[in-house]
Motif scaffolding. Structure first.
Motif, PDB file in Angstrom:
ATOM      1  N   LEU A   3       0.824  -1.208   0.000  1.00 27.44           N
ATOM      2  CA  LEU A   3       0.000   0.000   0.000  1.00 27.44           C
ATOM      3  C   LEU A   3       0.860   1.261   0.000  1.00 27.44           C
ATOM      4  O   LEU A   3       0.562   2.242  -0.687  1.00 27.44           O
ATOM      5  CB  LEU A   3      -0.873  -0.034   1.254  1.00 27.44           C
ATOM      6  CG  LEU A   3      -1.796   1.139   1.531  1.00 27.44           C
ATOM      7  CD1 LEU A   3      -2.915   1.157   0.519  1.00 27.44           C
ATOM      8  CD2 LEU A   3      -2.357   1.035   2.940  1.00 27.44           C
ATOM      9  N   LEU A   4       1.948   1.220   0.773  1.00 25.80           N
ATOM     10  CA  LEU A   4       2.772   2.412   0.943  1.00 25.80           C
ATOM     11  C   LEU A   4       3.740   2.614  -0.211  1.00 25.80           C
ATOM     12  O   LEU A   4       4.174   3.719  -0.480  1.00 25.80           O
ATOM     13  CB  LEU A   4       3.554   2.336   2.262  1.00 25.80           C
ATOM     14  CG  LEU A   4       2.692   2.371   3.522  1.00 25.80           C
ATOM     15  CD1 LEU A   4       3.558   2.152   4.750  1.00 25.80           C
ATOM     16  CD2 LEU A   4       1.948   3.697   3.630  1.00 25.80           C
ATOM     17  N   ASP A   5       4.097   1.539  -0.890  1.00 22.16           N
ATOM     18  CA  ASP A   5       5.060   1.649  -1.976  1.00 22.16           C
ATOM     19  C   ASP A   5       4.668   0.699  -3.088  1.00 22.16           C
ATOM     20  O   ASP A   5       5.132  -0.433  -3.134  1.00 22.16           O
ATOM     21  CB  ASP A   5       6.470   1.320  -1.480  1.00 22.16           C
ATOM     22  CG  ASP A   5       7.471   1.350  -2.632  1.00 22.16           C
ATOM     23  OD1 ASP A   5       7.158   1.981  -3.660  1.00 22.16           O
ATOM     24  OD2 ASP A   5       8.544   0.745  -2.494  1.00 22.16           O
ATOM     25  N   ARG A   6       3.832   1.170  -3.986  1.00 23.55           N
ATOM     26  CA  ARG A   6       3.340   0.287  -5.042  1.00 23.55           C
ATOM     27  C   ARG A   6       4.422  -0.062  -6.056  1.00 23.55           C
ATOM     28  O   ARG A   6       4.254  -0.959  -6.866  1.00 23.55           O
ATOM     29  CB  ARG A   6       2.121   0.911  -5.720  1.00 23.55           C
ATOM     30  CG  ARG A   6       0.958   1.033  -4.754  1.00 23.55           C
ATOM     31  CD  ARG A   6      -0.371   1.234  -5.452  1.00 23.55           C
ATOM     32  NE  ARG A   6      -1.444   1.321  -4.470  1.00 23.55           N
ATOM     33  CZ  ARG A   6      -2.032   0.282  -3.922  1.00 23.55           C
ATOM     34  NH1 ARG A   6      -1.686  -0.940  -4.275  1.00 23.55           N
ATOM     35  NH2 ARG A   6      -2.984   0.440  -3.024  1.00 23.55           N
ATOM     36  N   SER A   7       5.555   0.653  -6.021  1.00 23.06           N
ATOM     37  CA  SER A   7       6.622   0.318  -6.962  1.00 23.06           C
ATOM     38  C   SER A   7       7.309  -0.980  -6.562  1.00 23.06           C
ATOM     39  O   SER A   7       7.859  -1.679  -7.396  1.00 23.06           O
ATOM     40  CB  SER A   7       7.656   1.444  -7.013  1.00 23.06           C
ATOM     41  OG  SER A   7       8.497   1.386  -5.876  1.00 23.06           O
ATOM     42  N   GLY A   8       7.292  -1.297  -5.272  1.00 22.84           N
ATOM     43  CA  GLY A   8       7.879  -2.556  -4.822  1.00 22.84           C
ATOM     44  C   GLY A   8       9.387  -2.539  -4.727  1.00 22.84           C
ATOM     45  O   GLY A   8      10.001  -3.538  -4.376  1.00 22.84           O
ATOM     46  N   ALA A   9      10.020  -1.437  -5.055  1.00 25.08           N
ATOM     47  CA  ALA A   9      11.486  -1.363  -4.981  1.00 25.08           C
ATOM     48  C   ALA A   9      11.898  -0.480  -3.812  1.00 25.08           C
ATOM     49  O   ALA A   9      11.151   0.390  -3.390  1.00 25.08           O
ATOM     50  CB  ALA A   9      12.041  -0.803  -6.276  1.00 25.08           C
ATOM     51  N   GLY A  10      13.086  -0.703  -3.304  1.00 22.32           N
ATOM     52  CA  GLY A  10      13.604   0.151  -2.239  1.00 22.32           C
ATOM     53  C   GLY A  10      12.931  -0.117  -0.917  1.00 22.32           C
ATOM     54  O   GLY A  10      12.134  -1.039  -0.768  1.00 22.32           O
ATOM     55  N   THR A  11      13.274   0.694   0.055  1.00 23.74           N
ATOM     56  CA  THR A  11      12.769   0.520   1.399  1.00 23.74           C
ATOM     57  C   THR A  11      11.778   1.628   1.721  1.00 23.74           C
ATOM     58  O   THR A  11      12.077   2.801   1.530  1.00 23.74           O
ATOM     59  CB  THR A  11      13.928   0.568   2.414  1.00 23.74           C
ATOM     60  OG1 THR A  11      14.877  -0.434   2.057  1.00 23.74           O
ATOM     61  CG2 THR A  11      13.426   0.307   3.822  1.00 23.74           C
ATOM     62  N   THR A  12      10.608   1.242   2.180  1.00 24.36           N
ATOM     63  CA  THR A  12       9.602   2.212   2.582  1.00 24.36           C
ATOM     64  C   THR A  12       9.680   2.409   4.090  1.00 24.36           C
ATOM     65  O   THR A  12       9.761   1.434   4.838  1.00 24.36           O
ATOM     66  CB  THR A  12       8.206   1.711   2.208  1.00 24.36           C
ATOM     67  OG1 THR A  12       8.159   1.504   0.800  1.00 24.36           O
ATOM     68  CG2 THR A  12       7.146   2.725   2.608  1.00 24.36           C
ATOM     69  N   VAL A  13       9.659   3.661   4.514  1.00 26.94           N
ATOM     70  CA  VAL A  13       9.703   3.966   5.940  1.00 26.94           C
ATOM     71  C   VAL A  13       8.354   4.551   6.344  1.00 26.94           C
ATOM     72  O   VAL A  13       7.903   5.528   5.749  1.00 26.94           O
ATOM     73  CB  VAL A  13      10.830   4.961   6.256  1.00 26.94           C
ATOM     74  CG1 VAL A  13      10.796   5.346   7.741  1.00 26.94           C
ATOM     75  CG2 VAL A  13      12.182   4.363   5.891  1.00 26.94           C
ATOM     76  N   LEU A  51      15.623   8.202  10.928  1.00 25.49           N
ATOM     77  CA  LEU A  51      16.049   7.172  11.882  1.00 25.49           C
ATOM     78  C   LEU A  51      16.498   5.891  11.188  1.00 25.49           C
ATOM     79  O   LEU A  51      16.995   4.973  11.844  1.00 25.49           O
ATOM     80  CB  LEU A  51      14.904   6.829  12.843  1.00 25.49           C
ATOM     81  CG  LEU A  51      14.511   7.911  13.834  1.00 25.49           C
ATOM     82  CD1 LEU A  51      13.232   7.520  14.565  1.00 25.49           C
ATOM     83  CD2 LEU A  51      15.630   8.142  14.842  1.00 25.49           C
ATOM     84  N   VAL A  52      16.295   5.793   9.876  1.00 21.61           N
ATOM     85  CA  VAL A  52      16.499   4.517   9.188  1.00 21.61           C
ATOM     86  C   VAL A  52      17.732   4.599   8.293  1.00 21.61           C
ATOM     87  O   VAL A  52      17.879   5.527   7.494  1.00 21.61           O
ATOM     88  CB  VAL A  52      15.246   4.156   8.368  1.00 21.61           C
ATOM     89  CG1 VAL A  52      15.464   2.850   7.604  1.00 21.61           C
ATOM     90  CG2 VAL A  52      14.047   4.025   9.305  1.00 21.61           C
ATOM     91  N   GLY A  65      12.184   5.767  18.372  1.00 23.17           N
ATOM     92  CA  GLY A  65      13.163   6.848  18.421  1.00 23.17           C
ATOM     93  C   GLY A  65      14.591   6.389  18.194  1.00 23.17           C
ATOM     94  O   GLY A  65      15.498   7.207  18.098  1.00 23.17           O
ATOM     95  N   ARG A  66      14.788   5.054  18.118  1.00 24.24           N
ATOM     96  CA  ARG A  66      16.148   4.544  17.916  1.00 24.24           C
ATOM     97  C   ARG A  66      16.478   4.456  16.436  1.00 24.24           C
ATOM     98  O   ARG A  66      15.592   4.374  15.588  1.00 24.24           O
ATOM     99  CB  ARG A  66      16.264   3.152  18.529  1.00 24.24           C
ATOM    100  CG  ARG A  66      15.854   3.150  19.988  1.00 24.24           C
ATOM    101  CD  ARG A  66      15.925   1.776  20.578  1.00 24.24           C
ATOM    102  NE  ARG A  66      15.424   0.806  19.659  1.00 24.24           N
ATOM    103  CZ  ARG A  66      15.892  -0.398  19.572  1.00 24.24           C
ATOM    104  NH1 ARG A  66      16.864  -0.782  20.356  1.00 24.24           N
ATOM    105  NH2 ARG A  66      15.371  -1.240  18.721  1.00 24.24           N
ATOM    106  N   VAL A  67      17.774   4.454  16.135  1.00 29.99           N
ATOM    107  CA  VAL A  67      18.201   4.248  14.759  1.00 29.99           C
ATOM    108  C   VAL A  67      17.997   2.786  14.393  1.00 29.99           C
ATOM    109  O   VAL A  67      18.290   1.888  15.184  1.00 29.99           O
ATOM    110  CB  VAL A  67      19.682   4.657  14.588  1.00 29.99           C
ATOM    111  CG1 VAL A  67      20.291   4.015  13.358  1.00 29.99           C
ATOM    112  CG2 VAL A  67      19.778   6.174  14.500  1.00 29.99           C
ATOM    113  N   VAL A  68      17.452   2.540  13.198  1.00 32.21           N
ATOM    114  CA  VAL A  68      17.246   1.194  12.683  1.00 32.21           C
ATOM    115  C   VAL A  68      18.119   1.036  11.445  1.00 32.21           C
ATOM    116  O   VAL A  68      17.962   1.795  10.485  1.00 32.21           O
ATOM    117  CB  VAL A  68      15.771   0.952  12.310  1.00 32.21           C
ATOM    118  CG1 VAL A  68      15.595  -0.439  11.723  1.00 32.21           C
ATOM    119  CG2 VAL A  68      14.861   1.152  13.520  1.00 32.21           C
ATOM    120  N   ALA A  69      19.045   0.074  11.485  1.00 28.54           N
ATOM    121  CA  ALA A  69      19.933  -0.171  10.349  1.00 28.54           C
ATOM    122  C   ALA A  69      19.622  -1.541   9.760  1.00 28.54           C
ATOM    123  O   ALA A  69      19.495  -2.517  10.486  1.00 28.54           O
ATOM    124  CB  ALA A  69      21.393  -0.110  10.796  1.00 28.54           C
TER     125      ALA A  69
END
Lengths: 362, 362
Positions: free
Chosen positions: B284-294, B300-301, B315-319
């Motif tokens: 739903l958030l990224d219909r392209s399907g490529a890359g990372t959706t935040v 933070l990502v 609130g923490r960094v997510v790697a």
């Protein structure tokens, strides 16, 4: 000689450096990996290194570390006197660090034999380790530069190798070193393993301090002179230290000395790990390779059809669903999710954080 | 009739139930998914549902929710009067919830047409939605039970389907329903899509309250009588509610009414998503399907050679390093790591936590 007796005049030198970037977010510049318990033993890698050497060296220790970590090192090793912890004014690689310890020992104990062992390696079999060190000390007393050669368990392309030569005359269990060879390709490493004549170079050296410095003087005379000058007058440390070459002991001494026929090796049988990244750590903690290994409080970890390594260090519940060979490292201010296969590339995240001026997280 | 005008006597009924277990740890029993902003719009799904319907219903809303969520619902929808939020004494599935709203509306507004739309669905195209509802209301005024049929975008095995029949006489844009069909296999669903004569059943119904209750009375006469008795004397709610059958509206009414030729469908063209799990949310958030959706604060990502969905809510960094189609959901007390493919099985973690009496986390 009793197997559990200490070794006369044996000095344990522990270079405690390196950031352990590939173990982020556990390992940070302010608290590098040797200060952490990575095996679940209740001791940091530095404390484990001390515990492995104390039966041999008693109180004869020299730890060489960065100024930023001197306080943490003395806190973790309270039995060491403050004089046993040398703080480098700045990082100048292993030749300077180990050479400084050698110069001080040459000054203080003419019969000293030093053994240099990194603070962040894991060796579970203390008995086999001690036996190898005893043999190495015997060879070192005969003026060899002695290294411990680890039996390879797979054709690693991440380590340098030691090519074994003839048996050493007069020292049972030691051999001459034909050559040190640089990190090979996996194909070349497979060939090495097939011959049985190669060992991993784990950077462990046993040598008389004077022999070490004399070898250094042969190829880097000014370097050796500077170290000996510091030992004679430690007030020169601040002035001379920045002039020392940044070079690894292997390149400065071990490789040319091997060509000159001055290096011996004790082929060791104990398992060894340098815990370079989370793949290495996962393998170390769970040699079966199946299921999920938890480093920490396993009651915090909920897993469904997954395998890999989970490090819960924030107190939160960590749930993993349907991922194999995954690595999840949960700390109070940063979380890492990767795979064992990609664990080397964690350093890219750290580089990115530095570029973004997030030094609070690196 | 202006396209943006409200619809006379149109009442929006919003069943706000369901735990959203597969969206753990975002969705919890105490704060189910309809209370969360899952689209980054700044509004919860419930608020988005209200905003989509308010132009049509003005202030004519009935929200049916659990007692535990009544306070949160009234807080999120401050424009609704307290009488607009019905609290179910206990969960008894959709027929009881929607039937209760119907009984009260039948009592209060003889010209009412109600439209029932779940609180946790996402429809971005408000204009197309409004147009479909207007057509559905026209058909409902002619005493049809009307559903909105979503055009399938892939052969889903997770939804039931509506088999379209003939055009409805007198109502342009509506058709009769030949039958409701249960969730098919993917193969069967592919066949459905090839015919063009099937729509997804999204559980959206538009109907006159009296028609709904009369249809219920035909197959479940005691059920309908109990609902009408509660409407006549709400003090009976506590006594009668626990006696109501736990049954979905689809099974209680829609399926038999379709067989009896009483159900119409408005084939709708708007994109719809029920946000059933993190795979659905990622799509739903990224219909392209490529890359990372935040979903949240993207600063933070930190991502290296990865794709998927990251929800940083602590609130923490997510790697994330080297994982494709990964799902990482970081909340202050619990962390989930899974893949889009395995996102359905998050419910296994929730079940495990319940079994372990960790109700604080579910």
């Amino acid at each position: 000689m009793a197997a559990n007796r200490s070794i006369d005049n044996f000095w344990a030198v522990i270079p405690a450096g390196g950031a352990g970037t590939r173990l982020w977010p556990l390992s940070r510049a302010g608290a590098p990996k040797f200060l952490h318990d990575l095996t679940g033993s209740g001791m940091s890698l530095l404390q484990e290194t001390w515990a492995r050497l104390a039966p041999l060296a008693e109180e004869r220790f020299v730890v060489v570390t960065g100024r930023a970590h001197r306080a943490a090192v003395t806190e973790q090793l309270p039995s060491l006197g403050p004089g046993a912890v040398l703080a480098e004014p700045s990082p100048r690689d292993s030749m300077a660090a180990i050479g400084l310890a050698a110069a001080l020992l040459e000054r203080d104990d003419p019969d000293a034999v030093m053994g240099s062992f990194a603070a962040d390696h894991v060796i579970a079999d203390h008995e086999a380790f001690s036996e190898s060190v005893r043999v190495a000390v015997d060879a070192a007393r005969a003026d060899w530069l002695v290294t411990l050669g680890i039996e390879p368990t797979f054709p690693s392309s991440a380590f340098g190798y030691i090519h074994l030569g003839e048996d050493l005359p007069g020292v049972t269990g030691a051999r001459a070193v034909r050559a040190f060879v640089e990190k090979p390709s996996t194909d070349v490493a497979e060939g090495y393993l097939a011959t049985g004549a190669y060992r991993w170079n784990a950077g462990m050296f046993v040598v008389r301090p004077g022999v070490l410095l004399d070898l250094l003087a042969r190829w880097h005379p000014e370097f050796a002179a500077a170290l000996r000058a510091i030992a004679a007058d430690v007030s020169l440390l601040e002035e001379l230290w920045p002039t020392l070459p940044k070079i690894a002991l292997d390149h400065a001494i071990a490789e040319p000395a091997a060509e000159a026929g001055r290096v011996a090796v004790v082929p060791a049988s104990f398992a060894w790990d340098d815990v370079g990244d989370f793949d290495s750590l996962a393998g170390l903690l769970d040699r079966s390779g199946a299921g999920t290994t938890v480093l920490g409080d396993s009651s915090l970890v909920r897993v469904f059809e997954s395998s890999g390594l989970v490090v819960p260090r924030s107190g939160r519940v960590v749930a993993v669903v349907g991922l194999d060979d995954v690595v999840v490292v949960d700390t109070p201010d940063a979380l890492l999710v990767t795979t064992r296969e990609r664990a080397q590339q964690v350093k890219e995240i750290v580089a990115g954080l530095r570029d973004a001026d997030r030094h609070d997280l690196t």
